[in-house]
Scaffold this motif. Sequence first.
Motif, PDB file in Angstrom:
ATOM      1  N   ALA A  17      51.706  41.521  49.913  1.00  0.00           N
ATOM      2  CA  ALA A  17      50.983  41.164  48.827  1.00  0.00           C
ATOM      3  C   ALA A  17      52.195  41.050  47.541  1.00  0.00           C
ATOM      4  N   LEU A  18      52.015  40.079  46.755  1.00  0.00           N
ATOM      5  CA  LEU A  18      52.634  39.827  45.494  1.00  0.00           C
ATOM      6  C   LEU A  18      51.964  39.444  44.459  1.00  0.00           C
ATOM      7  N   ALA A  19      51.892  39.791  43.141  1.00  0.00           N
ATOM      8  CA  ALA A  19      51.113  39.066  42.202  1.00  0.00           C
ATOM      9  C   ALA A  19      52.147  38.979  40.762  1.00  0.00           C
ATOM     10  N   SER A  20      52.018  37.921  39.898  1.00  0.00           N
ATOM     11  CA  SER A  20      52.540  37.977  38.678  1.00  0.00           C
ATOM     12  C   SER A  20      52.095  38.877  37.676  1.00  0.00           C
ATOM     13  N   ALA A  21      52.757  39.192  36.828  1.00  0.00           N
ATOM     14  CA  ALA A  21      52.177  39.995  35.520  1.00  0.00           C
ATOM     15  C   ALA A  21      51.864  39.049  34.483  1.00  0.00           C
ATOM     16  N   GLU A  22      51.111  39.382  33.593  1.00  0.00           N
ATOM     17  CA  GLU A  22      50.959  38.736  32.028  1.00  0.00           C
ATOM     18  C   GLU A  22      52.294  38.428  31.512  1.00  0.00           C
ATOM     19  N   ASP A  23      53.120  39.659  31.397  1.00  0.00           N
ATOM     20  CA  ASP A  23      54.383  39.365  31.148  1.00  0.00           C
ATOM     21  C   ASP A  23      55.408  38.851  32.221  1.00  0.00           C
ATOM     22  N   PRO A  24      55.803  37.771  31.967  1.00  0.00           N
ATOM     23  CA  PRO A  24      56.703  36.831  32.817  1.00  0.00           C
ATOM     24  C   PRO A  24      57.848  37.635  33.196  1.00  0.00           C
ATOM     25  N   THR A  25      58.378  38.572  32.708  1.00  0.00           N
ATOM     26  CA  THR A  25      59.485  39.385  33.321  1.00  0.00           C
ATOM     27  C   THR A  25      58.936  40.391  34.184  1.00  0.00           C
ATOM     28  N   ARG A  26      57.770  40.539  34.612  1.00  0.00           N
ATOM     29  CA  ARG A  26      57.211  41.531  35.885  1.00  0.00           C
ATOM     30  C   ARG A  26      56.712  40.832  36.578  1.00  0.00           C
ATOM     31  N   PHE A  27      56.431  41.750  37.833  1.00  0.00           N
ATOM     32  CA  PHE A  27      55.487  41.132  38.841  1.00  0.00           C
ATOM     33  C   PHE A  27      55.127  42.575  39.674  1.00  0.00           C
ATOM     34  N   TYR A  28      54.416  42.180  40.803  1.00  0.00           N
ATOM     35  CA  TYR A  28      53.638  43.471  41.350  1.00  0.00           C
ATOM     36  C   TYR A  28      53.552  43.148  42.866  1.00  0.00           C
ATOM     37  N   SER A  29      53.811  44.349  43.543  1.00  0.00           N
ATOM     38  CA  SER A  29      54.162  44.079  45.045  1.00  0.00           C
ATOM     39  C   SER A  29      53.158  45.308  45.921  1.00  0.00           C
ATOM     40  N   ALA A  30      52.693  45.142  46.768  1.00  0.00           N
ATOM     41  CA  ALA A  30      51.992  46.149  47.418  1.00  0.00           C
ATOM     42  C   ALA A  30      51.949  45.722  49.080  1.00  0.00           C
TER      43      ALA A  30
END
Length: 299
Positions: A17-30
């Motif tokens: 899984a991946l998702a973008s963050a509100e901050d365009p310079t960050r993202f999430y993975s799991a």
Amino acid sequence: MLKHLHTLSGHQNPIYALASAEDPTRFYSAGNDKGVVEWSLTDMAFVKIIVPVQSSVYALHRYNNLLFIAQRSGLILVFDLKQQKTLATLSHHQKGVFDLKTIAHKDELISTGEDGIVAIWSLKDFSLLYHFPVIPNTVRVIAVSTDEQQIAIGAKDGIIRIYRTEDYSLVNELQEHTLPITALQYAPNGDYLISGSRDAQLKVWSLPEYTLINSIPAHMFSIYAIVFHPSLPYFATCSQDKSIKLWSSTDFKLYKILSIEKGTEGHFHSINKMIWSQDGRQLISTGDDRQVMVWDVTA
């Protein structure tokens, strides 16, 4: 049009899984680790584990400051990114949850997964509003139409079912794929739905009638993601065959193949998920090789 920029390491198990963050310079993975990871695109580095989890994460979905975390256990965590705390745990699914989407104008979250059930949740108080069975086994993927009036549900039986979001009544069934549906996405301009399957085919369905207008033998094995660029006229697909392909979203011409087998940088195992960065400058991909790869968009 895509050039390898960086490979981020740190996960010890396959990533789903991946998702973008509100901050365009960050993202999430799991994935099959015990936490959701935040990454920096500016520093190309691990930032922190934002929340621990008890079982594998199959899907991440961000809506405003909320991150929804779907797990193999059937539980969905609601994590507030601003307060940095879990607000709720949504419990209804008896098996793994594979996809999550929001219907913004209705303040609703939609979930589905291995139990074949679609659940509708309130974004106001996280209560379960409604649920209905699709098939007795796995439903893999949800896509929301551009106007949010319809959702497409892709299931293990190879059928794509179209429902109205007004009352979740079934309005159409698309039966051209021969194997389970594994990827779905509506075009940003609202002209068509595109589907991918374990049969390695991409199929394009014109709207509003969902007439099949194109069948593309796109990959060698299952297609796991279809992602449209946020502003430019193309989309990317990824597959169990370890390749990423870039396509025109107007005439479906193949622009580029990223694959170790084709002599480029690439993943050495199944690619499970992709997202574009919010500014469209990078494509982010991940999969069973435990790597997160960042690709730069070039002219």
